[in-house]
Design a protein around this motif. Structure first.
Motif, PDB file in Angstrom:
ATOM      1  N   VAL A  51       0.836  -1.202   0.000  1.00  0.00           N
ATOM      2  CA  VAL A  51       0.000   0.000   0.000  1.00  0.00           C
ATOM      3  C   VAL A  51       0.870   1.249   0.000  1.00  0.00           C
ATOM      4  CG1 VAL A  51      -1.736   1.298   1.289  1.00  0.00           C
ATOM      5  CG2 VAL A  51      -1.922  -1.186   1.122  1.00  0.00           C
ATOM      6  N   ARG A  52       1.953   1.222   0.761  1.00  0.00           N
ATOM      7  CA  ARG A  52       2.845   2.391   0.800  1.00  0.00           C
ATOM      8  C   ARG A  52       3.500   2.620  -0.556  1.00  0.00           C
ATOM      9  NH1 ARG A  52       4.636   0.286   5.865  1.00  0.00           N
ATOM     10  NH2 ARG A  52       6.725  -0.102   5.011  1.00  0.00           N
ATOM     11  N   LEU A  53       3.886   1.546  -1.231  1.00  0.00           N
ATOM     12  CA  LEU A  53       4.484   1.681  -2.561  1.00  0.00           C
ATOM     13  C   LEU A  53       3.475   2.255  -3.542  1.00  0.00           C
ATOM     14  CD1 LEU A  53       6.681   1.218  -4.681  1.00  0.00           C
ATOM     15  CD2 LEU A  53       5.843  -1.155  -4.909  1.00  0.00           C
ATOM     16  N   TRP A  54       2.253   1.759  -3.497  1.00  0.00           N
ATOM     17  CA  TRP A  54       1.182   2.237  -4.381  1.00  0.00           C
ATOM     18  C   TRP A  54       0.973   3.734  -4.198  1.00  0.00           C
ATOM     19  CZ3 TRP A  54      -4.060   3.226  -2.426  1.00  0.00           C
ATOM     20  CH2 TRP A  54      -4.991   3.471  -3.437  1.00  0.00           C
ATOM     21  N   ARG A  55       0.956   4.171  -2.947  1.00  0.00           N
ATOM     22  CA  ARG A  55       0.737   5.588  -2.694  1.00  0.00           C
ATOM     23  C   ARG A  55       1.972   6.423  -3.053  1.00  0.00           C
ATOM     24  NH1 ARG A  55      -1.245   8.240   2.937  1.00  0.00           N
ATOM     25  NH2 ARG A  55       0.840   7.623   3.612  1.00  0.00           N
ATOM     26  N   TYR A  56       3.135   5.885  -2.818  1.00  0.00           N
ATOM     27  CA  TYR A  56       4.366   6.597  -3.166  1.00  0.00           C
ATOM     28  C   TYR A  56       4.417   6.873  -4.663  1.00  0.00           C
ATOM     29  CZ  TYR A  56       9.363   7.449  -3.894  1.00  0.00           C
ATOM     30  OH  TYR A  56      10.561   7.981  -4.268  1.00  0.00           O
ATOM     31  N   LEU A  57       4.069   5.874  -5.479  1.00  0.00           N
ATOM     32  CA  LEU A  57       4.056   6.050  -6.925  1.00  0.00           C
ATOM     33  C   LEU A  57       3.027   7.102  -7.335  1.00  0.00           C
ATOM     34  CD1 LEU A  57       4.285   2.284  -7.945  1.00  0.00           C
ATOM     35  CD2 LEU A  57       6.087   4.009  -8.220  1.00  0.00           C
ATOM     36  N   THR A  59       1.931   9.577  -5.476  1.00  0.00           N
ATOM     37  CA  THR A  59       2.398  10.886  -5.022  1.00  0.00           C
ATOM     38  C   THR A  59       3.419  11.466  -5.988  1.00  0.00           C
ATOM     39  OG1 THR A  59       2.023  10.234  -2.718  1.00  0.00           O
ATOM     40  CG2 THR A  59       3.453  12.130  -3.103  1.00  0.00           C
ATOM     41  N   LEU A  60       4.336  10.627  -6.463  1.00  0.00           N
ATOM     42  CA  LEU A  60       5.318  11.091  -7.449  1.00  0.00           C
ATOM     43  C   LEU A  60       4.647  11.514  -8.747  1.00  0.00           C
ATOM     44  CD1 LEU A  60       8.321   8.594  -7.130  1.00  0.00           C
ATOM     45  CD2 LEU A  60       8.231  10.985  -6.408  1.00  0.00           C
ATOM     46  N   PHE A  61       3.630  10.754  -9.159  1.00  0.00           N
ATOM     47  CA  PHE A  61       2.923  11.076 -10.396  1.00  0.00           C
ATOM     48  C   PHE A  61       2.271  12.456 -10.323  1.00  0.00           C
ATOM     49  CE2 PHE A  61      -0.955  11.068 -12.988  1.00  0.00           C
ATOM     50  CZ  PHE A  61      -0.420  10.778 -14.237  1.00  0.00           C
ATOM     51  N   GLN A  62       1.746  12.819  -9.138  1.00  0.00           N
ATOM     52  CA  GLN A  62       1.047  14.094  -8.972  1.00  0.00           C
ATOM     53  C   GLN A  62       1.968  15.229  -8.520  1.00  0.00           C
ATOM     54  OE1 GLN A  62      -1.943  14.619  -9.898  1.00  0.00           O
ATOM     55  NE2 GLN A  62      -2.738  12.543 -10.162  1.00  0.00           N
ATOM     56  N   ARG A  63       3.217  14.966  -8.451  1.00  0.00           N
ATOM     57  CA  ARG A  63       4.177  15.938  -7.921  1.00  0.00           C
ATOM     58  C   ARG A  63       4.121  17.258  -8.691  1.00  0.00           C
ATOM     59  NH1 ARG A  63      10.745  14.929  -7.916  1.00  0.00           N
ATOM     60  NH2 ARG A  63      11.342  17.120  -8.075  1.00  0.00           N
ATOM     61  N   LYS A  64       4.305  18.360  -7.942  1.00  0.00           N
ATOM     62  CA  LYS A  64       4.384  19.702  -8.524  1.00  0.00           C
ATOM     63  C   LYS A  64       5.755  20.283  -8.236  1.00  0.00           C
ATOM     64  CE  LYS A  64      -0.013  19.626  -9.642  1.00  0.00           C
ATOM     65  NZ  LYS A  64      -0.474  19.525 -11.016  1.00  0.00           N
ATOM     66  N   PRO A  65       6.464  20.813  -9.243  1.00  0.00           N
ATOM     67  CA  PRO A  65       6.125  20.752 -10.669  1.00  0.00           C
ATOM     68  C   PRO A  65       6.203  19.323 -11.187  1.00  0.00           C
ATOM     69  CG  PRO A  65       8.349  21.572 -10.379  1.00  0.00           C
ATOM     70  CD  PRO A  65       7.759  21.471  -9.004  1.00  0.00           C
ATOM     71  N   PRO A  66       5.475  19.020 -12.245  1.00  0.00           N
ATOM     72  CA  PRO A  66       5.418  17.635 -12.711  1.00  0.00           C
ATOM     73  C   PRO A  66       6.754  17.142 -13.254  1.00  0.00           C
ATOM     74  CG  PRO A  66       4.315  19.115 -14.247  1.00  0.00           C
ATOM     75  CD  PRO A  66       4.632  19.924 -13.033  1.00  0.00           C
ATOM     76  N   LEU A  67       6.951  15.845 -13.097  1.00  0.00           N
ATOM     77  CA  LEU A  67       8.130  15.196 -13.651  1.00  0.00           C
ATOM     78  C   LEU A  67       7.988  15.096 -15.174  1.00  0.00           C
ATOM     79  CD1 LEU A  67       8.399  12.387 -10.960  1.00  0.00           C
ATOM     80  CD2 LEU A  67       9.981  14.299 -11.257  1.00  0.00           C
ATOM     81  N   PRO A  68       9.072  14.760 -15.901  1.00  0.00           N
ATOM     82  CA  PRO A  68       8.971  14.608 -17.358  1.00  0.00           C
ATOM     83  C   PRO A  68       7.896  13.609 -17.758  1.00  0.00           C
ATOM     84  CG  PRO A  68      11.266  14.648 -16.672  1.00  0.00           C
ATOM     85  CD  PRO A  68      10.455  14.614 -15.413  1.00  0.00           C
ATOM     86  N   ARG A  72       6.413  10.227 -15.873  1.00  0.00           N
ATOM     87  CA  ARG A  72       5.047  10.155 -15.346  1.00  0.00           C
ATOM     88  C   ARG A  72       4.293   8.970 -15.939  1.00  0.00           C
ATOM     89  NH1 ARG A  72       1.473  14.163 -16.122  1.00  0.00           N
ATOM     90  NH2 ARG A  72       0.683  14.185 -13.994  1.00  0.00           N
ATOM     91  N   ALA A  73       4.501   8.707 -17.217  1.00  0.00           N
ATOM     92  CA  ALA A  73       3.853   7.553 -17.849  1.00  0.00           C
ATOM     93  C   ALA A  73       4.304   6.250 -17.196  1.00  0.00           C
ATOM     94  CB  ALA A  73       4.156   7.541 -19.340  1.00  0.00           C
ATOM     95  N   ALA A  74       5.616   6.161 -16.911  1.00  0.00           N
ATOM     96  CA  ALA A  74       6.143   4.964 -16.257  1.00  0.00           C
ATOM     97  C   ALA A  74       5.585   4.821 -14.839  1.00  0.00           C
ATOM     98  CB  ALA A  74       7.667   5.018 -16.218  1.00  0.00           C
ATOM     99  N   LEU A  75       5.475   5.935 -14.137  1.00  0.00           N
ATOM    100  CA  LEU A  75       4.917   5.897 -12.780  1.00  0.00           C
ATOM    101  C   LEU A  75       3.461   5.446 -12.799  1.00  0.00           C
ATOM    102  CD1 LEU A  75       6.393   9.224 -11.334  1.00  0.00           C
ATOM    103  CD2 LEU A  75       6.939   6.897 -10.554  1.00  0.00           C
ATOM    104  N   LEU A  76       2.686   5.968 -13.749  1.00  0.00           N
ATOM    105  CA  LEU A  76       1.278   5.600 -13.850  1.00  0.00           C
ATOM    106  C   LEU A  76       1.128   4.114 -14.156  1.00  0.00           C
ATOM    107  CD1 LEU A  76      -1.674   6.494 -13.869  1.00  0.00           C
ATOM    108  CD2 LEU A  76      -1.419   7.038 -16.294  1.00  0.00           C
TER     109      LEU A  76
END
Length: 427
Positions: A51-57, A59-68, A72-76
């Motif tokens: 569950v922590r890994l799922w949420r960590y991924l 959180t990174l996907f929604q990070r501001k400013p967004p990642l490349p 983001r596609a890989a994180l999703l």
């Protein structure tokens, strides 16, 4: 019964509902797909590594400013895979699921079919945008010409309509507000009959100073200024100042919640938004904690008594958008009215929307103990307002869609009352 609430946190809704259920002795937990900026006490350290890994991924996907974009596609993609493991883990642990904001772990039919096959109880709770017709939502079209926004709106309308019907097929209960229930085909539980779970509050200061010694202090804290009608609200304040009103107008955006709470304690009242389909959204609810009334504009104000029992209507100065200036002036002029409305709002959220009280109603749903008064029939809905959009903008958007895509693009098949209202709107 063990209850899981997931996967989207909004303004503490999930955390507060979990706490309310626990106060009733129910074994309840939350899994949310990303870390909320305000945390809301979700006990991350007690979650499983999956569950922590799922949420960590997430959180990174929604990070501001967004990642490349590729990152983001890989994180999703990675989060989507991990979501299945989170789901399988939850199946071993929980008997009932309360899904918030129209989302599930995998957002697939297979997930819901599996949960139903295994005898799990399922409730979907809409928070507005996940079920509201996109042409009634400024989030899709505010500030855009109809010809530019229409293709996106039409695609989104088809998607949202299908999602609502998909959820209806598998859920034991759907909870939604009448003002956002236009796409429903089956009866649903009135969101106002359930309420918003509000955490137990410490006694909050309601002192704003002595009115005779200072201007009236008005707070506006828009998460999305265009959607909330902030330009029009500023114009109302400017007009009142020109008429001689002494006003200290505080507008907050993108500040920590602690700063918002600080200003709520100091203000006399708040202006929430101009086009709302609820008398008390999350910001107005937070203001009510401090005994501060909210001025809220919205077309649903003209018919709220038609769809919501009087005991379930949260106290606010809920008026038509064109009545906003007069209403703000009244709250400035009439201190006794303003303070009485603030006390009524605080009493409502501390009693009617107290976490344990709201959780008790959700527990009743899980136990199939549903009073007739809680039900809302989609056949009775003829409301055409919305969020963040004026009637003029709505009319222009719908006219363009009908002219270029046909009536079917509105996704209102079988909704004679709504179609008739739209026909009158366009005539």
């Amino acid at each position: 019964m063990k209850v899981l609430i997931a996967p989207v946190e909004t303004a503490g809704f999930v955390a507060n509902l979990v706490q309310g259920l626990r106060q009733l002795g129910v074994d309840a937990e939350s899994y949310v797909s990303e870390r909320h900026s305000f945390s809301y006490g979700d006990e991350e350290e007690k979650k499983s590594p999956t569950v922590r890994l799922w949420r960590y991924l997430g959180t990174l996907f929604q990070r501001k400013p967004p990642l490349p974009l590729l990152v983001r596609a890989a994180l999703l993609a990675a989060q989507s895979v991990v979501a299945w493991f989170v789901l399988l883990r939850s199946i071993r642990l929980f008997d009932a699921y309360i899904f918030v904001a129209g989302k599930t772990f995998t957002n697939t039919r297979l997930e819901l079919r599996l949960l139903r096959f295994l005898g799990k109880r399922i409730i979907f709770v809409s928070l507005g945008s996940d079920s509201r017709p996109p042409y009634m939502s400024g989030g899709y079209c505010a500030g855009m010409a109809p010809d530019k926004a229409a293709p996106r709106v039409v695609r989104a309308s088809k998607k949202v309509s299908k999602a609502v019907q998909f959820q209806e097929r598998y859920a034991h209960y759907m909870v939604n507000a009448p003002g956002t229930g236009q796409f429903h085909r089956k009866k649903f539980v009135n969101w106002f009959s359930m309420g918003v779970p509000v955490a137990e509050a410490e006694e909050q200061s309601t002192e704003g100073g002595t009115q005779e010694s200072r201007p009236v202090r008005i707070l506006h804290s828009p998460s999305k200024p265009l959607l909330k009608g902030s330009n029009e609200i500023r114009a109302v304040i400017a007009s009142l100042r020109e008429k001689g009103y002494a006003i200290e107008f505080i507008e907050l955006k993108g500040v920590p919640n602690a700063k918002v709470r600080e200003e709520l304690a100091r203000c006399d009242f708040v202006i929430d938004q101009l086009y709302s389909d609820t008398p008390m959204a999350f910001f107005a609810t937070e203001a009510a904690h401090y005994g501060k009334p909210a001025v809220v504009g919205g077309y649903f104000s003209a018919c709220v008594n038609q769809y919501v029992h009087s005991d379930d209507i949260p106290p606010s100065a809920y008026v038509l958008p064109e009545q906003l200036e007069g209403t703000v002036a009244r709250l400035i002029d009439d201190k006794l009215y303003r303070e009485a409305l603030g006390r009524a709002a605080r009493r409502f959220v501390r009693e009617r929307w107290r976490s344990a009280a709201v959780a008790k109603r959700y527990l009743a749903l899980l136990n199939d103990d549903v009073p007739d008064s809680w039900w809302c029939s989609p056949a009775d809905i003829s409301y055409l307002g919305g969020l963040g959009v004026s009637d003029k903008e709505l009319r222009a958007m719908v006219r363009y869609i009908v002219d270029h895509y046909g009536w079917g693009a509105l996704q209102l098949q079988g909704k004679a009352a709504l179609k008739e209202r739209f026909a009158r709107l366009l005539s």
